[in-house]
Scaffold this motif. Structure first.
Motif, PDB file in Angstrom:
ATOM      1  N   PHE A   1       8.676  13.819  -1.177  1.00  0.00           N
ATOM      2  CA  PHE A   1       9.412  12.617  -1.574  1.00  0.00           C
ATOM      3  C   PHE A   1      10.542  12.325  -0.589  1.00  0.00           C
ATOM      4  O   PHE A   1      10.802  11.165  -0.267  1.00  0.00           O
ATOM      5  CB  PHE A   1       9.982  12.778  -2.987  1.00  0.00           C
ATOM      6  CG  PHE A   1       8.972  12.542  -4.071  1.00  0.00           C
ATOM      7  CD1 PHE A   1       8.314  11.331  -4.157  1.00  0.00           C
ATOM      8  CD2 PHE A   1       8.675  13.528  -4.993  1.00  0.00           C
ATOM      9  CE1 PHE A   1       7.378  11.096  -5.157  1.00  0.00           C
ATOM     10  CE2 PHE A   1       7.745  13.309  -5.996  1.00  0.00           C
ATOM     11  CZ  PHE A   1       7.094  12.090  -6.081  1.00  0.00           C
ATOM     12  N   VAL A   2      11.201  13.381  -0.112  1.00  0.00           N
ATOM     13  CA  VAL A   2      12.296  13.188   0.850  1.00  0.00           C
ATOM     14  C   VAL A   2      11.762  12.499   2.094  1.00  0.00           C
ATOM     15  O   VAL A   2      12.400  11.610   2.654  1.00  0.00           O
ATOM     16  CB  VAL A   2      12.957  14.537   1.222  1.00  0.00           C
ATOM     17  CG1 VAL A   2      13.919  14.358   2.380  1.00  0.00           C
ATOM     18  CG2 VAL A   2      13.691  15.116   0.031  1.00  0.00           C
ATOM     19  N   GLU A   3      10.562  12.903   2.520  1.00  0.00           N
ATOM     20  CA  GLU A   3       9.992  12.334   3.745  1.00  0.00           C
ATOM     21  C   GLU A   3       9.407  10.943   3.505  1.00  0.00           C
ATOM     22  O   GLU A   3       8.852  10.346   4.423  1.00  0.00           O
ATOM     23  CB  GLU A   3       8.908  13.255   4.307  1.00  0.00           C
ATOM     24  CG  GLU A   3       9.363  14.676   4.619  1.00  0.00           C
ATOM     25  CD  GLU A   3      10.340  14.750   5.786  1.00  0.00           C
ATOM     26  OE1 GLU A   3      10.352  13.806   6.592  1.00  0.00           O
ATOM     27  OE2 GLU A   3      11.086  15.733   5.868  1.00  0.00           O
ATOM     28  N   GLY A   4       9.477  10.454   2.284  1.00  0.00           N
ATOM     29  CA  GLY A   4       9.148   9.052   2.065  1.00  0.00           C
ATOM     30  C   GLY A   4       7.820   8.766   1.403  1.00  0.00           C
ATOM     31  O   GLY A   4       7.332   7.637   1.473  1.00  0.00           O
ATOM     32  N   ALA A   5       7.195   9.756   0.764  1.00  0.00           N
ATOM     33  CA  ALA A   5       5.971   9.480   0.031  1.00  0.00           C
ATOM     34  C   ALA A   5       6.304   8.701  -1.231  1.00  0.00           C
ATOM     35  O   ALA A   5       7.310   8.966  -1.879  1.00  0.00           O
ATOM     36  CB  ALA A   5       5.275  10.786  -0.330  1.00  0.00           C
ATOM     37  N   ALA A   6       5.456   7.721  -1.576  1.00  0.00           N
ATOM     38  CA  ALA A   6       5.714   6.937  -2.791  1.00  0.00           C
ATOM     39  C   ALA A   6       5.181   7.656  -4.016  1.00  0.00           C
ATOM     40  O   ALA A   6       5.662   7.459  -5.118  1.00  0.00           O
ATOM     41  CB  ALA A   6       5.082   5.561  -2.668  1.00  0.00           C
ATOM     42  N   GLY A   7       4.184   8.497  -3.806  1.00  0.00           N
ATOM     43  CA  GLY A   7       3.638   9.266  -4.926  1.00  0.00           C
ATOM     44  C   GLY A   7       2.995  10.536  -4.400  1.00  0.00           C
ATOM     45  O   GLY A   7       2.596  10.581  -3.244  1.00  0.00           O
ATOM     46  N   ILE A   8       2.935  11.538  -5.247  1.00  0.00           N
ATOM     47  CA  ILE A   8       2.326  12.785  -4.809  1.00  0.00           C
ATOM     48  C   ILE A   8       1.270  13.215  -5.807  1.00  0.00           C
ATOM     49  O   ILE A   8       1.522  13.288  -7.011  1.00  0.00           O
ATOM     50  CB  ILE A   8       3.385  13.882  -4.613  1.00  0.00           C
ATOM     51  CG1 ILE A   8       4.249  13.513  -3.421  1.00  0.00           C
ATOM     52  CG2 ILE A   8       2.720  15.237  -4.371  1.00  0.00           C
ATOM     53  CD1 ILE A   8       5.317  14.489  -3.094  1.00  0.00           C
ATOM     54  N   PHE A   9       0.077  13.473  -5.270  1.00  0.00           N
ATOM     55  CA  PHE A   9      -1.046  13.893  -6.107  1.00  0.00           C
ATOM     56  C   PHE A   9      -1.347  15.350  -5.794  1.00  0.00           C
ATOM     57  O   PHE A   9      -1.528  15.711  -4.633  1.00  0.00           O
ATOM     58  CB  PHE A   9      -2.257  13.016  -5.780  1.00  0.00           C
ATOM     59  CG  PHE A   9      -3.508  13.404  -6.514  1.00  0.00           C
ATOM     60  CD1 PHE A   9      -3.758  12.881  -7.773  1.00  0.00           C
ATOM     61  CD2 PHE A   9      -4.424  14.274  -5.947  1.00  0.00           C
ATOM     62  CE1 PHE A   9      -4.909  13.238  -8.442  1.00  0.00           C
ATOM     63  CE2 PHE A   9      -5.575  14.621  -6.629  1.00  0.00           C
ATOM     64  CZ  PHE A   9      -5.821  14.102  -7.877  1.00  0.00           C
TER      65      PHE A   9
ATOM     66  N   ASN B   1       0.838  -1.187   0.000  1.00  0.00           N
ATOM     67  CA  ASN B   1       0.000   0.000   0.000  1.00  0.00           C
ATOM     68  C   ASN B   1       0.874   1.237   0.000  1.00  0.00           C
ATOM     69  O   ASN B   1       1.502   1.541   1.007  1.00  0.00           O
ATOM     70  CB  ASN B   1      -0.914   0.007   1.231  1.00  0.00           C
ATOM     71  CG  ASN B   1      -2.157  -0.815   0.986  1.00  0.00           C
ATOM     72  OD1 ASN B   1      -2.743  -0.754  -0.089  1.00  0.00           O
ATOM     73  ND2 ASN B   1      -2.541  -1.603   1.972  1.00  0.00           N
ATOM     74  N   PRO B   2       0.928   1.914  -1.124  1.00  0.00           N
ATOM     75  CA  PRO B   2       1.807   3.085  -1.198  1.00  0.00           C
ATOM     76  C   PRO B   2       1.256   4.226  -0.347  1.00  0.00           C
ATOM     77  O   PRO B   2       0.047   4.358  -0.176  1.00  0.00           O
ATOM     78  CB  PRO B   2       1.779   3.458  -2.676  1.00  0.00           C
ATOM     79  CG  PRO B   2       0.496   2.919  -3.182  1.00  0.00           C
ATOM     80  CD  PRO B   2       0.188   1.710  -2.375  1.00  0.00           C
TER      81      PRO B   2
ATOM     82  N   ILE C   1       0.571   7.851  -0.367  1.00  0.00           N
ATOM     83  CA  ILE C   1       0.440   8.913  -1.363  1.00  0.00           C
ATOM     84  C   ILE C   1       0.077  10.207  -0.663  1.00  0.00           C
ATOM     85  O   ILE C   1      -0.833  10.240   0.173  1.00  0.00           O
ATOM     86  CB  ILE C   1      -0.622   8.548  -2.416  1.00  0.00           C
ATOM     87  CG1 ILE C   1      -0.149   7.326  -3.204  1.00  0.00           C
ATOM     88  CG2 ILE C   1      -0.876   9.715  -3.345  1.00  0.00           C
ATOM     89  CD1 ILE C   1      -1.135   6.806  -4.185  1.00  0.00           C
TER      90      ILE C   1
ATOM     91  N   ASN D   1      -5.220   5.266   0.562  1.00  0.00           N
ATOM     92  CA  ASN D   1      -3.775   5.527   0.652  1.00  0.00           C
ATOM     93  C   ASN D   1      -3.424   7.000   0.632  1.00  0.00           C
ATOM     94  O   ASN D   1      -2.280   7.371   0.840  1.00  0.00           O
ATOM     95  CB  ASN D   1      -3.050   4.864  -0.516  1.00  0.00           C
ATOM     96  CG  ASN D   1      -3.342   3.392  -0.583  1.00  0.00           C
ATOM     97  OD1 ASN D   1      -3.976   2.836   0.310  1.00  0.00           O
ATOM     98  ND2 ASN D   1      -2.915   2.749  -1.628  1.00  0.00           N
ATOM     99  N   LEU D   2      -4.416   7.817   0.349  1.00  0.00           N
ATOM    100  CA  LEU D   2      -4.132   9.238   0.180  1.00  0.00           C
ATOM    101  C   LEU D   2      -4.077   9.934   1.537  1.00  0.00           C
ATOM    102  O   LEU D   2      -5.003   9.844   2.326  1.00  0.00           O
ATOM    103  CB  LEU D   2      -5.222   9.881  -0.684  1.00  0.00           C
ATOM    104  CG  LEU D   2      -4.958  11.302  -1.140  1.00  0.00           C
ATOM    105  CD1 LEU D   2      -3.982  11.322  -2.284  1.00  0.00           C
ATOM    106  CD2 LEU D   2      -6.257  11.963  -1.554  1.00  0.00           C
TER     107      LEU D   2
END
Lengths: 196, 68
Positions: free
Chosen positions: B57-65, B7-8, B10, B36-37
């Protein structure tokens, strides 16, 4: 914004599919649901950060920190501002056109910022360590510190105390502006670090 | 960890007036969408700075919407 981030992510070795910029109005709940579902599926396929890119977590983290430093870099921001001005002048807001302008104007700056000397790499880590302590440190706190270097130690001490007292007051006064100030303080730190 | 189970995380920057309201009404009208959001409400999508995304992204999110 989109194009610049995509460019920087590309430099950092992160897949562009991890970022999505979409529009859905308040009345378009089904569209929003579709967008989120699609995007989640897309990211799920890519796996955790670094898996699809073939990079170790530590490696990708250092690269991203570098990217963060690049994107906060004053020069890069200046060029970004110029590029947005050029887009506004043409009044052509299609994604392709904006991407083309950004690529045209910024590729050189971004790559130059990325290949900057290694000392830049240490700065983000330094910033991170300092941030919690001086989160909302306003300009005022920085200014007396600069003066203190020139003046004898006796005078510097009370000034530093005053600055310390000012900090909590500023925190209460402007919690919303904290994010903006954070940015300012990081820029300031950079300049001071260079002076030293 | 298999991909089906993964489970990413996001991160979502949602505009208060558009996507955030859309997400709200999606909840009210009981549409199903992945949990997941993690939402950050911004007052306007124009408030989102390039550095916010990179920091995500630095803090570890797999994707950003980013939704406006």
């Amino acid at each position: 914004m989109d194009s610049l981030v995509r460019m920087v992510l590309d430099e950092a070795g992160v897949k562009q599919e991890r970022l999505s910029l979409q529009w859905a109005s308040a009345a378009e709940a089904p569209r929003f649901v579709k967008l989120i579902t699609d995007f989640t599926g897309q990211v799920r396929e890519l796996g955790p950060l670094g898996e699809a890119e073939g990079l170790e977590p530590a490696e990708i983290k250092s690269k991203l920190e570098k990217a963060l430093a690049v994107i906060s870099d004053r020069k890069v921001r200046m060029f970004f501002g110029n590029a947005t001005k050029a887009v506004r002048k043409e009044a052509n807001y299609s994604r392709e056109y904006i991407a083309a302008v950004i690529e045209d104007k910024m590729t050189k700056t971004v790559t130059a910022a990325f290949s900057a000397p290694a000392e830049d790499k240490e700065k983000p880590a330094e910033k991170k360590a300092k941030k919690p302590a001086a989160k909302a440190a306003p300009k005022k706190a920085k200014a007396p510190a600069k003066k203190a270097e020139k003046k004898p130690a006796k005078k510097a001490a009370p000034k530093a105390k005053k600055a310390a007292k000012k900090k909590p007051a500023a925190k209460k006064a402007a919690p919303k502006k904290a994010a903006a100030k954070k940015k300012k303080s990081t820029v300031k730190k950079k300049t001071t670090a260079k002076k030293k | 960890m298999s991909k089906e189970e993964y489970n990413p995380r996001i991160l979502g920057f949602l505009c208060n007036w558009c996507c955030y309201a859309a997400a709200d009404s999606a909840g009210v009208s009981r549409y199903q969408y992945p949990p997941n959001l993690r939402t950050i409400r911004v007052m306007c999508t124009g408030r989102v700075d390039p550095s916010f995304v990179i920091r995500g992204f630095v803090e570890g999110a797999a994707g950003i919407f980013t939704g406006g």
